[in-house]
Design an enzyme around this catalytic site. Structure first.
Site, PDB file in Angstrom:
ATOM      1  N   SER A 103       0.860  -1.178   0.000  1.00 18.61           N
ATOM      2  CA  SER A 103       0.000   0.000   0.000  1.00 18.61           C
ATOM      3  C   SER A 103       0.898   1.230   0.000  1.00 18.61           C
ATOM      4  O   SER A 103       1.701   1.425   0.908  1.00 18.61           O
ATOM      5  CB  SER A 103      -0.907  -0.004   1.231  1.00 18.61           C
ATOM      6  OG  SER A 103      -1.933   0.945   1.093  1.00 18.61           O
ATOM      7  N   SER A 104       0.780   2.044  -1.039  1.00 15.98           N
ATOM      8  CA  SER A 104       1.716   3.148  -1.261  1.00 15.98           C
ATOM      9  C   SER A 104       1.613   4.221  -0.184  1.00 15.98           C
ATOM     10  O   SER A 104       0.627   4.300   0.564  1.00 15.98           O
ATOM     11  CB  SER A 104       1.446   3.792  -2.627  1.00 15.98           C
ATOM     12  OG  SER A 104       1.661   2.876  -3.670  1.00 15.98           O
TER      13      SER A 104
END
Length: 410
Positions: A77-78
């Site tokens: 998850s960025s």
């Protein structure tokens, strides 16, 4: 991961949103989407051990799935601040048809679905069935069953639901795949973390007849897309402590450069100063626009400690390679009494024409210093043109497109 605290997840979520808005201005609809979608719920559906503190850290990319055999990151998850920037770049409107390349935890597809609304449609693709299985599970568990999840090579797109108003790529791409051009609606928009000359930028590209023109260019980093090739690398010293990275369209020969660091080093200083935490990646971006020899140099700690190679940032700094010579960006810590620590920008050069390459790199440093905030215009052409350069503009040839990066000051 950090240990959990007693701070409620809702409070941590609110703090994340406040930090994102404090970081830089964002579209209100972007903030609304990120406020509405439970980041922790998506991450924990993939990895139950993720803490709320990690999930809601505005500057942390959270790895949620690794390949059990190789240890390679499969799902991540960025960084939330970057997610917000890319959602701004996408500018998804109610009713839009959206294609996402790179499914990860499913949370970005949920943001896109929130923005597209009940009249829109979101399809997310990933090449790895382990990833898409988790994406489907996370979307269903968090109330986004309407998002279509497909296991497929992202470079192929999804023609079955085309054309798309927006294509959002959330993996590092080396090329603008032919299918993306085919499946984009007239006046459509692609947001893609595109890599060239050893650096990656998130580009917001708008279709203008037979070309894509940038609306914004943002520094970023992503897990690379499986199957896209084009970057080369090789050691330039016998101990493999210094490596160069370059693109396949460049006339860089590592065999000719082997041992270049054994030549005497010449340092040249520009008088251009930076202070602590001041970004200078714009030098690299400007170099890609104007110097065909631009590449990336990486020095391991042993090379830095011995003085063999001392790039400004050892793991990734810009360089110019040509023939048997090399020049790269270096820093010199100032001994002055300024309130903030300062560094001078300069070059280190090796080889018979290293001084010429140093002059070229110094010119790029000074051009950047004169207009530090200037953003270039990136134009991508569907046809793959022969490599070459025009005055102040280098052509970058990839397999499915060609690119020019232009600055207004040139």
């Amino acid at each position: 991961m950090r240990n959990a605290t007693n701070t409620p997840a809702d409070e941590l979520h609110s703090r994340m949103i406040a930090a994102i808005t404090a970081h830089s201005p964002h579209r209100p609809r972007t903030i609304d989407a990120m406020s509405a979608v439970p980041r922790l719920g998506f991450l924990r559906e993939i990895n139950p051990d993720v803490t709320a503190e990690d999930a809601y850290d505005p500057e942390l990319a959270v790895i949620t799935l690794k390949d059990p055999e190789t240890g390679a990151t499969l799902s991540c998850s960025s960084v939330p601040t970057l997610v917000a920037t890319m959602l701004d770049q996408a500018d998804v409107q109610p009713g839009d048809r959206v294609l996402e390349i790179g499914s990860a935890t499913g949370i970005n597809a949920a943001y896109l679905a929130h923005l597209a609304g009940p009249d829109g449609e979101v399809t997310t693709l990933d090449i790895d069935p382990w990833v898409t299985a988790g994406t489907r599970r996370a979307l269903d568990a968090n109330g986004y069953k309407q998002v279509r999840v497909v296991t497929r090579d992202g470079a192929l797109g999804y023609a079955e639901a085309a054309p798309y108003d927006k294509i959002v790529v959330t993996v590092g791409a080396f090329d603008l795949a032919a299918a993306w051009w085919d499946q984009l609606a007239p006046d459509g928009r692609i947001v893609v973390p595109l890599r060239w000359r050893g650096q990656t930028r998130s580009l917001a590209l708008v279709l203008d007849r037979d070309r894509l023109v940038s609306e914004s260019v943002v520094l970023c980093g992503f897990v690379p897309m499986i199957g896209q090739v084009g970057e080369r690398s090789a050691a330039i010293d016998s101990a493999d402590t210094v490596r160069l990275y370059w693109d396949e369209d460049q006339a860089i020969n590592p065999a000719v450069l082997a041992g270049v660091l054994d030549h005497a080093k010449t340092e040249t200083w520009t008088g251009v100063m930076i202070v602590s935490e001041e970004p200078f990646d714009g030098i690299w971006l400007r170099m890609t626009a104007e110097d065909p020899g631009t590449c990336r140099i990486e020095a391991k700690p042993a090379a830095v400690m011995s003085g063999l190679c001392t790039p400004a940032i050892p793991v990734r700094s810009p360089a110019i390679a040509e023939g048997e010579s090399l020049a790269y960006l270096v820093l010199l810590r100032s001994q002055g009494q300024a309130l903030q620590q300062q560094w001078e920008l300069g070059t280190a050069a090796h080889g018979p024409t290293g001084h010429q390459l140093a002059d070229r790199l110094c010119a790029q440093i000074r051009a950047w210093a004169a207009s530090r905030a200037e953003e270039p215009r990136v134009v991508a052409f569907r046809q793959v043109m022969a490599t070459g350069d025009q005055r102040g503009s280098v052509l970058i040839a990839k397999r499915d497109c060609s690119m020019r990066i232009k600055y207004s000051t040139r």
